[in-house]
Scaffold this active site. Structure first.
Site, PDB file in Angstrom:
ATOM      1  CD  GLU A 189       7.570  -6.858  13.665  1.00 50.05           C
ATOM      2  OE1 GLU A 189       6.449  -7.345  13.889  1.00 50.05           O
ATOM      3  OE2 GLU A 189       8.111  -6.883  12.543  1.00 50.05           O
ATOM      4  CB  SER A 202      49.069 -47.804  -4.309  1.00 51.60           C
ATOM      5  OG  SER A 202      49.127 -48.622  -5.466  1.00 51.60           O
TER       6      SER A 202
END
Length: 654
Positions: A132, A399
């Site tokens: 950078e 069930s």
């Protein structure tokens, strides 16, 4: 004498006459003065113009300086308050951690712990500097050499391929200013850069930058990014991970490794090459780091399960602390390891199933002792649908509801060995049938539940009383309206998979009702507790003896009944569930350690291709239970030893 006088006057007159007759010399006094006043000097007009031009240029330059100074003063006046950098931490973010203490999800922008340069790994700092702003420690906030290099590079490329902003300028822009490209914003950026350089050391500027810059996925600051992508603090980042994060600064969304791993890998290689070029590492180290696979271990990954869980927790926060007005940390019950297994079980189970197109699935895993949710899968793919079927869907349990009918009978004094008639029954014109169209005649309660016989179950309910069954279901946490008619016994009411899991957890823990929960605590940004869970607040709703007897019956359903496809290498109990026309299929069961409930169906409630609870749901349940219990010691189902002892010498079946 007269002669002399005459003679003497004559020359004078002649001289006077002579002077009148001849023009005066140019050197004469009168003529000479006139000449000096009127004759132009060499270059006189040009000189005056030059002097005037210099004068007005000086005046214009002075006014230009005044104007520039005025603009700078005005822009300085318009700058935001820059006295407190911490003020720019955004509020309202929510971080979620699992039972292991690691963050797995976040909502809103999150910030990690503020770290100094000395606390960060050296290779992370080097990766950022090399990529950078390589002259960061040498320039005063603005780098003329970098600007010239960037301008030349862009000119040669014919487009903008390189920026000239320093890290100080980027900090000024990212923390204080907007992304506007206007001249005014650029002037403010320059002023702030000089102010930062004057008030902070280089290491302080770099630390503020790394603690504030955006790394994608909602993470602001390198510590938040490390936790978001890798599930670790920034202080533990390795070389490859540091290079990856440094590469994100150029374009966080474009190089997000969870979304574009190949692109992120190439960018990481560029950063490593920059570090070699800057002399920070050698080529061998760069090659080794570049060869490491990118493994996203944090919440930035695209796994669907935690996101369903996280959404559910986030939506429930107002019940605990209201709407967050500041950053919060939510401590949840999620077990990341079990969650990964649950996601894999659902994915692999659906992939292996026949005619599974369009099917959805949900899986809920609870700690039977407390009701804590350890894993939750709300659907097949969160990216396709955010509807959480584990919590929001209300479907008929079929069930899977039957154990409550048998439990009501046990509480009423029946025994698993008592018999019931599995024969045709008609109630107000309604006649239930068994799934195979046959009837078994006189069978025990244990057999009726293991074989999931509809006629026998309805007859048992009508004998015990529907009101008793309905009241028991409500005490166990089923909140939806339950049918008034005899079909209640066959699970024609509606419940979510989460509610069904709560019912089976109560059976597994000996009859004590639980309220499934996911939030163990909430803290504010400073770590102060805002909410702490303590106890379930619920008591036993059935006797331990009845719960143990039902557990034994459910173990028989897995060992030799409709749930035998879910058999494990350890004691397990469970029950299948299939609704009319195969619209819903369930398997709900537990071991001594975990409760798990699986639902499979379609969102539009359309019929499936003969999918039953003993098929695909049982397969998914078994996949999860087998993998989750790997390495765990085998333990008997709770209460069975006491049940066996208490049943010794029990009366003969009815």
């Amino acid at each position: 004498m007269a002669r002399t006088t005459a003679a003497g006057r004559r020359p004078a007159r002649n001289a006077a006459a002579g002077s009148k007759a001849r023009p005066k010399s140019r050197s004469g006094s009168a003529t000479g003065k006139r000449s000096r006043r009127s004759a132009p000097r060499p270059g006189g007009l040009t000189g005056r113009l030059l002097r005037a031009g210099l004068l007005w240029s000086a005046v214009a330059g002075l006014w230009a300086l005044v104007a520039v100074a005025g603009v700078l003063v005005w822009q300085a006046y318009k700058l935001p308050d820059i006295g407190d950098l911490d003020r720019y931490t955004r509020a309202g973010a929510v971080r979620m951690t699992g039972a292991d203490g690691r963050m797995f999800a976040s909502f809103g922008p999150i910030y990690g712990d503020p770290l100094t340069v000395a606390e960060l790994p050296r290779h992370l700092v080097q990766a950022v500097i090399a990529t950078e702003d390589r002259r960061f420690y040498d320039h005063p906030g603005i780098d003329p050499i970098g600007l010239a290099r960037a301008a030349w590079t862009n000119l040669m490329a014919g487009r903008v391929v390189q920026g000239g902003s320093t890290l100080t300028q980027q900090l000024a822009k990212n923390v204080f200013l907007t992304a506007d490209r206007s001249l005014e914003r650029k002037l403010q950026e320059l002023l702030l850069a000089f102010w930062l350089e004057r008030n902070f050391s280089k290491d302080e500027i770099l630390a503020i930058y790394l603690n504030r810059v955006y790394f994608g996925a909602g993470a602001y600051g390198v510590d938040a990014a490390a936790r978001k992508y890798f599930g670790i603090p920034a202080s533990r980042l390795g070389l490859a991970e540091s290079a990856l994060l440094a590469g994100l600064l150029k374009a966080p969304s474009r190089y997000n490794p969870a979304v574009a791993p190949e692109r992120a890998g190439k960018r990481t290689s560029v950063v490593l090459a920059n570090m070699v070029d800057a002399g920070y590492i050698d080529r061998d180290a760069a090659r080794a780091a570049a060869g490491q696979p990118i493994a996203i271990a944090g919440p930035a990954g695209r796994g669907s399960g935690p996101r369903y869980f996280a959404d559910w927790v986030y939506d429930s926060l107002p019940d605990f602390v209201g709407r967050p007005a500041s950053d919060l940390e939510v401590i949840t019950t999620l077990d990341p390891g079990l969650q990964a297994i649950a996601e894999r079980a659902v994915s692999e189970g659906l992939a292996a199933a026949r005619n599974a197109d369009g099917l959805q699935a949900a899986l809920v895993v609870l700690d039977p002792a407390s009701g804590a949710v350890r894993a939750l899968v709300g659907g097949r793919d969160y990216g396709d649908s955010q509807f959480n079927r584990a919590v929001q869907a209300r479907r008929q349990p079929g069930s899977a509801f039957k154990p409550l009918v048998f439990l009501a009978a046990l509480e009423a004094g029946w025994s698993p060995s008592d018999s019931i008639d599995d024969a045709p029954i008609r109630i107000a014109g309604w006649a239930p049938e068994n799934i195979d169209g046959k009837f078994d005649g006189r069978i025990t309660l244990a057999q009726a539940l293991a074989r999931s016989r509809n006629a026998a179950t309805v007859r048992l309910q009508e004998t015990v009383g529907r009101g008793r069954v309905r009241a028991l279901a409500e005490r166990f946490g089923l909140s939806g309206p339950l049918p008034e008619g005899p079909s209640l016994a066959l699970g024609t009411g509606e419940a979510s998979p989460l509610e069904v899991a709560g019912v089976y957890a109560a059976i597994a823990n000996g009859g004590r009702a639980v309220l499934p929960f996911a939030v163990a605590g909430v803290r504010d940004r400073e770590g102060r507790p805002l909410y702490e869970r303590s106890g379930s607040g619920l008591s036993a709703v059935v006797s331990r003896r009845s719960a143990a007897a039902l557990t034994d019956m459910l173990a028989g359903a897995v060992a030799a009944g409709t749930g035998k496809a879910a058999r494990l290498d350890r004691p397990a109990a469970g029950k299948t569930g299939t609704t009319q026309d195969h619209r819903d299929a369930w398997f709900a069961g537990f071991t001594a350690d975990l409760v798990a409930v699986v639902w499979v169906g379609r969102d539009d409630n359309a019929a499936m291709d003969k999918v039953t609870g003993g098929g695909l749901p049982a397969d998914i349940w078994k996949r999860f239970m087998t993998a989750s219990h790997k390495g765990w010691p085998e333990r008997p189902l709770p209460g069975l030893r006491e049940q066996q002892a208490s049943l010794a010498g029990e009366r003969q079946p009815r």
